[in-house]
Design an enzyme around this catalytic site. Structure first.
Site, PDB file in Angstrom:
ATOM      1  N   ASP A   9      56.784  62.724  36.169  1.00  0.00           N
ATOM      2  CA  ASP A   9      57.130  62.412  34.767  1.00  0.00           C
ATOM      3  C   ASP A   9      55.959  61.867  33.958  1.00  0.00           C
ATOM      4  OD1 ASP A   9      60.165  61.360  36.191  1.00  0.00           O
ATOM      5  OD2 ASP A   9      59.892  63.106  34.896  1.00  0.00           O
ATOM      6  N   HIS A  46      57.238  56.181  43.304  1.00  0.00           N
ATOM      7  CA  HIS A  46      58.203  57.187  43.761  1.00  0.00           C
ATOM      8  C   HIS A  46      58.824  56.720  45.073  1.00  0.00           C
ATOM      9  CE1 HIS A  46      59.914  61.046  44.950  1.00  0.00           C
ATOM     10  NE2 HIS A  46      59.784  61.378  43.687  1.00  0.00           N
TER      11      HIS A  46
END
Ligand code: SDX
Length: 393
Positions: free
Chosen positions: A329, A272
């Site tokens: 996700d 991320h």
């Protein structure tokens, strides 16, 4: 170049705005909407209550929430001529391409959204219409993919139940809305509702900064979210897990591929830009995975593969050094699959969840009267050149 330009490709260290909507601390793995922790909101709130909080800044009173829900239910129908646009798409075309087109097309059917300098009431009507109609568009995209008839909304349902009614309902019989699925959808969409200046939100803001209307701005956000490096990752994760499953579940082999710089394969759902610790949403979704699959009596082997991948990666120096952890996700697709959604609908569901955040950020940008977004560059191209006739080239 005139003037002083700082180069920050990918805006890794650039603050694009001042915002009071979402706070995230990547080192600590903290995420708050208007000061409320997502752990509390995911447990105690509903998606529509969180949408109200993000957009208007406060948790609604019972009357405010009732009024908001009433307005949403009165604007959930879409113009019948929208069906002609649905009919134009090939049946198996990707739902995200359909969604971005159909949401932008709403500006054609609801031109009140094109008015400049809308009053507060006019702005709120555009906001309510966008929230309400996108849920119908999403469910009708799914129905079209099955070749099933569209199911119309019913005013007796709340937002999430209405969405599930339109998505899983049948023309021939009233389908019972399972409270387990309602609760799972509320939690998942709350966790996706906003995430400060991510790629798609920044896109919505910059398109809105030219005073483009709400539907065109949200449609641009949908297009940005589609990419597998962003919201498209939830679909890419399941496709990756299924590939590993078909390949015999050899997680070590795939971790090695993800580390190999000569191999374009990345561990989807990992890493991320901001979180250099666990994505707090991934923690909640991972726990919800076990709970929901158990409640629905589903045993999904890809969940075990996901857990094995996480376990191996979190001990591997390549991932540890780069502070790569599971993100939102990584597990979300496993729940969507358990709820009966096909893989290519996952990113559309991410878009439905992120919609209140996009709207809140778009509204804040307008209220703050921010200038049109127009970054500069460092020019590295050719210096002065004279035109050469084609005969002499
Ligand atoms: C979302 O921004 C947001 O807030 C987004 C989001 C939201 O709510 O809006 O949180 C939603 O988009 C989550 C991210 C979903 N994407 C994926 O899961 C795709 C896989 N992850 C990556 O591609 C990557 O981690 C990004 C895109 C998420 C972040 O990329 P960055 O910050 O630009 O980092 P990078 O690509 O420069 O990677 C740093 C290093 C590189 O290695 P080195 O060059 O240092 O040797 O880490 C490596 C990368 O190769 N790396 C990975 C990896 N992610 C980064 N290696 C293997 N597998 C991965 N998943």
């Amino acid at each position: 170049q005139t003037g002083y330009v700082t180069l920050d490709i990918g805006y890794k260290n650039t603050g694009a705005t001042k915002s009071a909507i979402t706070f995230l601390d990547g080192e600590q793995g903290i995420l708050k909407y208007r000061g409320y922790s997502i752990e509390e909101l995911a447990e105690k709130s509903s998606f529509i209550e969180v949408a109200y909080l993000l957009i208007y800044g406060e948790l609604p009173t019972a009357d405010q929430l009732k009024g908001f829900q009433y307005e949403l239910s009165r604007h959930t129908l879409v113009h019948e001529d929208m069906k002609k646009i649905f009919d134009g798409f090939p049946q198996r075309s990707h739902p995200m391409g359909q969604l971005s087109s159909l949401v932008c097309a709403l500006s054609a059917f609801y031109p009140d959204s094109l008015k400049q300098n809308q009053t507060a009431e006019e702005l709120n009507l555009s906001i309510v219409k966008t929230l309400a109609k996108m849920s119908t568009v999403v469910s009708w995209i799914y129905k079209k993919s099955l070749g099933h008839p569209y199911i119309y909304p019913k005013n007796k349902y709340d937002y999430i139940s209405n969405f599930l009614h339109m998505t899983f309902g049948q023309r021939t019989e009233e389908v019972e809305i399972d409270p387990v699925i309602v609760s799972a959808m509320n939690k998942l969409l709350i966790l996706h509702a906003d995430h400060e200046q991510n790629c798609s939100t920044s896109t919505v803001r910059i398109v809105g900064s030219s005073e483009s209307n709400i539907y065109a701005s949200v449609s641009a956000g949908i297009s940005a979210l589609w990419g597998p490096l962003h919201g498209g990752a939830n679909q890419a994760v399941i496709e990756m897990l299924e590939k590993i499953q078909e390949d015999g579940g050899d997680t070590d082999k795939w971790i090695a591929k993800a580390k190999d710089k000569n191999d374009p394969f990345r561990l989807m759902g990992f890493g991320h830009r901001v979180y250099k610790n666990f994505d707090p949403r991934a923690k909640i979704i991972k726990k919800a995975c076990d709970e929901i699959l158990e409640k629905l009596g589903i045993n999904d082997e890809v969940l075990e593969i996901a857990k094995k991948l996480e376990e191996v990666a979190l001990k591997d120096p390549y991932f540890v050094e780069r502070k790569l952890y599971p993100n939102v996700d990584f597990y979300s697709g496993i729940i969507y699959r358990a709820l009966g959604f096909p893989t290519d609908m996952f990113t559309v569901l991410f878009a439905l969840g992120r919609l209140p955040g996009w709207i809140a950020q778009w509204k804040e940008m307008k209220e703050n009267k921010e200038p049109i977004g127009r970054p500069r560059q460092i020019y590295v191209g050719s210096t002065n050149r004279d035109f050469v006739e084609i005969e002499k080239r």
